[in-house]
Design a protein around this motif. Structure first.
Motif, PDB file in Angstrom:
ATOM      1  N   SER A 161      -0.660 -16.919  79.486  1.00 49.32           N
ATOM      2  CA  SER A 161      -1.341 -15.738  80.215  1.00 49.32           C
ATOM      3  C   SER A 161      -1.301 -14.572  79.473  1.00 49.32           C
ATOM      4  CB  SER A 161      -1.001 -15.623  81.595  1.00 49.32           C
ATOM      5  OG  SER A 161       0.344 -15.315  81.499  1.00 49.32           O
ATOM      6  N   ALA A 162      -2.396 -13.795  79.456  1.00 48.19           N
ATOM      7  CA  ALA A 162      -2.215 -12.677  78.791  1.00 48.19           C
ATOM      8  C   ALA A 162      -1.252 -11.779  79.248  1.00 48.19           C
ATOM      9  CB  ALA A 162      -3.533 -11.738  79.022  1.00 48.19           C
ATOM     10  N   ASP A 163      -0.731 -11.926  80.585  1.00 42.29           N
ATOM     11  CA  ASP A 163       0.259 -11.188  81.209  1.00 42.29           C
ATOM     12  C   ASP A 163       1.724 -11.587  80.386  1.00 42.29           C
ATOM     13  OD1 ASP A 163      -0.933  -9.553  82.796  1.00 42.29           O
ATOM     14  OD2 ASP A 163      -0.432 -10.662  84.648  1.00 42.29           O
ATOM     15  N   LEU A 164       1.759 -12.760  80.213  1.00 41.47           N
ATOM     16  CA  LEU A 164       3.055 -13.389  79.501  1.00 41.47           C
ATOM     17  C   LEU A 164       3.231 -12.691  78.170  1.00 41.47           C
ATOM     18  CD1 LEU A 164       5.660 -14.874  79.409  1.00 41.47           C
ATOM     19  CD2 LEU A 164       4.291 -16.955  79.321  1.00 41.47           C
ATOM     20  N   ARG A 165       2.014 -12.745  77.727  1.00 42.89           N
ATOM     21  CA  ARG A 165       1.962 -12.584  76.070  1.00 42.89           C
ATOM     22  C   ARG A 165       2.306 -11.029  76.055  1.00 42.89           C
ATOM     23  NH1 ARG A 165      -0.627 -16.100  72.362  1.00 42.89           N
ATOM     24  NH2 ARG A 165       0.238 -18.068  73.146  1.00 42.89           N
ATOM     25  N   LYS A 166       1.897 -10.161  76.832  1.00 44.84           N
ATOM     26  CA  LYS A 166       2.279  -8.622  76.845  1.00 44.84           C
ATOM     27  C   LYS A 166       3.445  -8.440  77.346  1.00 44.84           C
ATOM     28  CE  LYS A 166       0.412  -4.384  78.992  1.00 44.84           C
ATOM     29  NZ  LYS A 166       1.471  -3.832  80.046  1.00 44.84           N
ATOM     30  N   THR A 167       4.016  -9.300  78.234  1.00 39.41           N
ATOM     31  CA  THR A 167       5.590  -9.166  78.406  1.00 39.41           C
ATOM     32  C   THR A 167       6.556  -9.542  76.979  1.00 39.41           C
ATOM     33  OG1 THR A 167       5.169  -9.883  80.744  1.00 39.41           O
ATOM     34  CG2 THR A 167       7.382 -10.206  79.888  1.00 39.41           C
ATOM     35  N   THR A 168       6.000 -10.497  76.538  1.00 45.08           N
ATOM     36  CA  THR A 168       6.707 -10.840  75.272  1.00 45.08           C
ATOM     37  C   THR A 168       6.675 -10.102  74.300  1.00 45.08           C
ATOM     38  OG1 THR A 168       6.237 -13.283  75.636  1.00 45.08           O
ATOM     39  CG2 THR A 168       6.549 -12.831  73.333  1.00 45.08           C
ATOM     40  N   TYR A 169       5.470  -9.241  74.009  1.00 46.88           N
ATOM     41  CA  TYR A 169       5.530  -8.211  72.942  1.00 46.88           C
ATOM     42  C   TYR A 169       6.422  -6.985  73.634  1.00 46.88           C
ATOM     43  CZ  TYR A 169       4.078  -3.642  71.100  1.00 46.88           C
ATOM     44  OH  TYR A 169       4.213  -2.550  70.359  1.00 46.88           O
ATOM     45  N   GLU A 170       6.405  -6.556  74.937  1.00 51.72           N
ATOM     46  CA  GLU A 170       7.349  -5.616  75.564  1.00 51.72           C
ATOM     47  C   GLU A 170       8.862  -6.024  75.123  1.00 51.72           C
ATOM     48  OE1 GLU A 170       4.145  -3.944  78.724  1.00 51.72           O
ATOM     49  OE2 GLU A 170       5.833  -5.421  79.492  1.00 51.72           O
ATOM     50  N   GLU A 171       9.010  -7.313  75.317  1.00 55.54           N
ATOM     51  CA  GLU A 171      10.443  -7.818  75.091  1.00 55.54           C
ATOM     52  C   GLU A 171      10.849  -7.427  73.655  1.00 55.54           C
ATOM     53  OE1 GLU A 171      11.430 -11.723  77.226  1.00 55.54           O
ATOM     54  OE2 GLU A 171      11.779 -12.175  74.945  1.00 55.54           O
ATOM     55  N   SER A 172       9.859  -7.626  72.723  1.00 50.79           N
ATOM     56  CA  SER A 172      10.334  -7.506  71.284  1.00 50.79           C
ATOM     57  C   SER A 172      10.524  -6.061  70.989  1.00 50.79           C
ATOM     58  CB  SER A 172       8.973  -8.165  70.361  1.00 50.79           C
ATOM     59  OG  SER A 172       7.960  -6.967  70.672  1.00 50.79           O
ATOM     60  N   VAL A 173       9.719  -5.178  71.764  1.00 43.73           N
ATOM     61  CA  VAL A 173      10.145  -3.757  71.653  1.00 43.73           C
ATOM     62  C   VAL A 173      11.482  -3.482  72.083  1.00 43.73           C
ATOM     63  CG1 VAL A 173       9.534  -1.352  72.132  1.00 43.73           C
ATOM     64  CG2 VAL A 173       7.670  -3.019  71.617  1.00 43.73           C
ATOM     65  N   GLY A 174      11.748  -4.130  73.314  1.00 40.84           N
ATOM     66  CA  GLY A 174      13.304  -3.839  73.919  1.00 40.84           C
ATOM     67  C   GLY A 174      14.331  -4.439  72.831  1.00 40.84           C
ATOM     68  N   TRP A 175      14.222  -5.709  72.386  1.00 42.25           N
ATOM     69  CA  TRP A 175      15.136  -6.257  71.186  1.00 42.25           C
ATOM     70  C   TRP A 175      15.202  -5.269  70.040  1.00 42.25           C
ATOM     71  CZ3 TRP A 175      13.002  -7.551  66.142  1.00 42.25           C
ATOM     72  CH2 TRP A 175      14.183  -8.036  65.401  1.00 42.25           C
ATOM     73  N   TYR A 176      13.865  -4.630  69.509  1.00 38.28           N
ATOM     74  CA  TYR A 176      14.100  -3.839  68.390  1.00 38.28           C
ATOM     75  C   TYR A 176      15.039  -2.671  68.729  1.00 38.28           C
ATOM     76  CZ  TYR A 176      12.928  -0.869  64.422  1.00 38.28           C
ATOM     77  OH  TYR A 176      13.451  -0.147  63.219  1.00 38.28           O
ATOM     78  N   ASN A 177      14.740  -2.016  70.011  1.00 42.27           N
ATOM     79  CA  ASN A 177      15.807  -0.941  70.330  1.00 42.27           C
ATOM     80  C   ASN A 177      17.336  -1.390  70.578  1.00 42.27           C
ATOM     81  OD1 ASN A 177      13.817   0.783  70.424  1.00 42.27           O
ATOM     82  ND2 ASN A 177      13.162   0.457  72.692  1.00 42.27           N
ATOM     83  N   GLY A 178      17.358  -2.720  71.077  1.00 43.82           N
ATOM     84  CA  GLY A 178      18.926  -3.270  71.139  1.00 43.82           C
ATOM     85  C   GLY A 178      19.410  -3.533  69.893  1.00 43.82           C
ATOM     86  N   ILE A 179      18.829  -4.085  68.827  1.00 42.57           N
ATOM     87  CA  ILE A 179      19.519  -4.680  67.687  1.00 42.57           C
ATOM     88  C   ILE A 179      19.909  -3.301  66.834  1.00 42.57           C
ATOM     89  CG2 ILE A 179      17.460  -5.089  66.341  1.00 42.57           C
ATOM     90  CD1 ILE A 179      18.824  -7.551  65.158  1.00 42.57           C
ATOM     91  N   THR A 180      19.032  -2.497  66.722  1.00 44.73           N
ATOM     92  CA  THR A 180      19.174  -1.408  65.981  1.00 44.73           C
ATOM     93  C   THR A 180      20.151  -0.288  66.519  1.00 44.73           C
ATOM     94  OG1 THR A 180      17.096   0.066  66.996  1.00 44.73           O
ATOM     95  CG2 THR A 180      16.799  -1.093  64.901  1.00 44.73           C
ATOM     96  N   SER A 181      20.425  -0.498  67.995  1.00 47.90           N
ATOM     97  CA  SER A 181      21.539   0.065  68.623  1.00 47.90           C
ATOM     98  C   SER A 181      22.688  -0.531  68.203  1.00 47.90           C
ATOM     99  CB  SER A 181      21.204   0.181  70.154  1.00 47.90           C
ATOM    100  OG  SER A 181      22.422   0.796  70.681  1.00 47.90           O
ATOM    101  N   ASP A 182      22.728  -1.775  68.133  1.00 52.05           N
ATOM    102  CA  ASP A 182      23.931  -2.875  67.889  1.00 52.05           C
ATOM    103  C   ASP A 182      24.168  -2.540  66.448  1.00 52.05           C
ATOM    104  OD1 ASP A 182      25.680  -4.520  69.217  1.00 52.05           O
ATOM    105  OD2 ASP A 182      24.378  -6.203  68.340  1.00 52.05           O
ATOM    106  N   MET A 183      23.284  -1.993  65.438  1.00 52.27           N
ATOM    107  CA  MET A 183      23.824  -1.931  64.181  1.00 52.27           C
ATOM    108  C   MET A 183      24.137  -0.625  63.775  1.00 52.27           C
ATOM    109  SD  MET A 183      20.165  -3.947  62.605  1.00 52.27           S
ATOM    110  CE  MET A 183      20.193  -3.235  60.781  1.00 52.27           C
ATOM    111  N   PHE A 184      23.459   0.401  64.443  1.00 53.07           N
ATOM    112  CA  PHE A 184      23.635   1.877  64.146  1.00 53.07           C
ATOM    113  C   PHE A 184      24.158   2.751  64.846  1.00 53.07           C
ATOM    114  CE2 PHE A 184      19.864   0.258  61.464  1.00 53.07           C
ATOM    115  CZ  PHE A 184      20.491   0.170  60.347  1.00 53.07           C
ATOM    116  N   SER A 185      24.756   2.334  66.291  1.00 55.81           N
ATOM    117  CA  SER A 185      25.142   3.382  66.988  1.00 55.81           C
ATOM    118  C   SER A 185      26.541   3.606  67.211  1.00 55.81           C
ATOM    119  CB  SER A 185      24.678   3.122  68.573  1.00 55.81           C
ATOM    120  OG  SER A 185      25.160   1.881  68.951  1.00 55.81           O
TER     121      SER A 185
END
Lengths: 421, 119
Positions: A397-421
């Motif tokens: 569904s379009a909703d699931l694909r949107k959630t997956t994209y939003e999840e990727s943004v969360g991951w980006y924030n998470g991993i860069t925090s895990d690397m650099f904070s």
């Protein structure tokens, strides 16, 4: 569901570490770890070793760039979904929060016997354990006619940074109805879905600014990561714009002419208005200099990420042979934590827990149309074995694909925090 | 569910929680099971939880967007949610996979660790 055990926890884990001696360390000396490469593997390893050892290990991170632009999400910058600044990160918090000594220089060679890193400036750094996380080098001549000089006309843009800015500029300045040629690399390479997410993001740009333009993919591979998902996405969002040509059909690239922007194949000569050529890859050159590679990549012991060639060197991320894990930022971050745990155990006698690895690769096909593939892993005796895996399905569904994209943004924030904070 | 924002995709949590606790503790009554779980959380190995949490913090961070932040989460809520992902009663492929190989002791260690952190 199994019932929750009432066993105590003491002695269940890491008993092997308790009996470890601490060889080669003078009594009372603070052991030294040098980490070369400040990306997903190296920055994570430096941070975790420093953070968890709480001063018991002296950690130096050698990274030439003062600001690190992530490869992951550089495609989203290309497609206009991120500002360039938002994929750039500094090392100041590693120093301020965890006492990592950050040295902005090139490491040029390793004296394995003397346990010493030589810097391009002429300085040296001694180590008890050395972590190499240098990423990739490009084998330019794997595509006949491609060279460092041609990367201005046909950016590889495979190590992020200004190459991606250059590529975006060239796509935006294509003539109306022009042709973009994408040449993905052969296996194995950094970021398996990356070339196809790049095509998606360029198609997204062209659909808005140059809708009669075409994209031709001259692939050296007969199949690729998330192929069904990407091809269905291209048909859905960019119908008629993207043509993927497999190697059996085009017969291989015989030559490239940078002046005429022509790609000569058995099938045809393709004339491009803009292009991206991503050549074959090998481990970053310091891994070669350190003598830990066998062929193009560095073999490792799965349980610790230690080099098979030198027990005092650990190799993380793209440069290592970490199959079944793909070469990805997520993989490197995961491997870094396993290595950090093992290195602390060796140097300080801290408990060494069971190694655990995981990876997920998200890709964006169009606005709010995200897909993902992932697996978790355990250390086998010869390689890193898959425990479980998943991949997005066609027809979600379009909703699931949107959630997956939003999840990727969360991951980006998470991993860069895990690397650099 | 109090202080931790877990967003709309976790639905029916109350019933899931009852389900998870009931299935985890077999025939025991809910009250006894909760007391026993609290006891195990109190005795959990925080160091092991911190190590295991390395897998979580690649994605979950202090201020979460797109992925919920879990620092400071109530331990029993954490256990319930993770068991529901493991049994695939909650729907996210990454979380089903990550929870899928955690045993109950590991989930409890993680719960103890994350609940010990400030939000």
């Amino acid at each position: 569901m199994t019932s929750i055990s009432r066993r105590g926890f003491g002695g269940l884990f890491g008993a092997s570490a308790l009996g470890l001696a601490m060889p080669s360390l003078a009594f009372g000396a603070v052991p030294k770890v040098v980490v070369i490469g400040g990306g997903a593997g190296g920055a994570t390893a430096a941070r975790y070793i420093a953070k968890d050892s709480k001063g018991a290990i002296d950690v130096t991170l050698v990274e030439a760039s003062k600001r690190y632009y992530t490869c992951f999400f550089s495609n989203l910058y290309l497609g206009g979904f991120r500002d360039y600044d938002s994929i750039g990160h500094g090392y100041d918090q590693l120093a301020a929060n965890h006492r990592v000594n950050v040295v902005h220089e090139w490491a040029s060679s390793v004296d394995n016997a003397g346990k010493m890193v030589k810097l391009a400036s002429g300085g040296t750094l001694s180590y008890d354990k050395l972590v190499l996380s240098p990423g990739i080098s490009l084998k330019y001549d794997s595509v006949p006619g491609y060279s460092p000089a041609l990367q201005s006309r046909m950016p590889h843009a495979w190590t992020s940074g200004t190459q991606v800015q250059l590529l975006q500029n060239q796509v935006m300045n294509m003539r109306k109805g022009g042709v973009f040629v994408m040449v993905p690399p052969p296996n194995p390479y950094r970021c398996p879905p990356g070339p196809y997410e790049r095509v998606s993001m360029i198609a997204h740009l062209l659909k808005q600014h140059n809708p009669t333009a075409k994209i031709i993919i001259l692939d050296p591979k007969a199949k690729f990561s998330k192929q069904g998902l990407f091809m269905a996405g291209w048909e859905k969002h960019y119908s008629g714009m993207v043509e993927w040509i497999d190697p059996e059909t085009h017969g291989g690239i015989k030559s490239i002419n940078g002046d005429t922007m022509e790609f000569v194949t058995d099938l045809d000569t393709f004339k491009a208005d803009a292009a991206s050529v991503v050549p074959a890859q090998r481990a970053g050159s310091i891994a070669m200099a350190a003598g830990v590679t066998d062929g193009d990549w560095a073999p490792i012991i799965p349980a610790t990420m230690a080099s098979k060639a030198d027990p005092n060197i650990y190799v993380l991320g793209d440069a290592s042979v970490a199959s079944s894990m793909p070469k990805s930022g997520f993989s490197a971050n995961s491997q870094a934590k396993v290595a950090a745990n093992a290195i602390r155990g060796e140097l300080t006698g801290s408990r060494v827990y069971d190694p655990r690895f995981a990876n997920t690769c998200w890709s964006l096909i169009a606005t709010n149309d995200g897909v993902k593939v992932g697996a978790n892993y355990k250390a086998g005796s010869e390689k890193i074995d898959v425990v479980d895996k998943f991949v997005s399905q066609g027809g979600e569904s379009a909703d699931l694909r949107k959630t997956t994209y939003e999840e990727s943004v969360g991951w980006y924030n998470g991993i860069t925090s895990d690397m650099f904070s | 569910m109090g202080k931790v924002n877990l967003r709309g995709h976790i639905v029916g949590l109350v019933s899931l929680r009852a389900l998870a606790i009931a299935s985890a503790f077999g025939v025991m009554s809910g009250a006894v099971a909760q007391a026993d779980l609290a006891d195990q959380i109190a005795k959990a190995d925080l160091g092991y939880g911190e190590y295991l949490a390395g897998e979580c913090v690649t994605c979950h961070r202090k201020s979460g967007t797109g992925i919920p932040q879990i620092n400071g989460i109530e331990a029993e809520t954490f256990v319930t949610i993770m068991q529901a992902y493991r049994s695939k009663d909650l729907d996210n492929k990454v979380m089903q996979m990550m929870a899928g190989r955690l045993d109950d002791e590991q989930i409890i260690s993680l719960a103890a660790y994350f609940s010990s952190l400030p939000e």
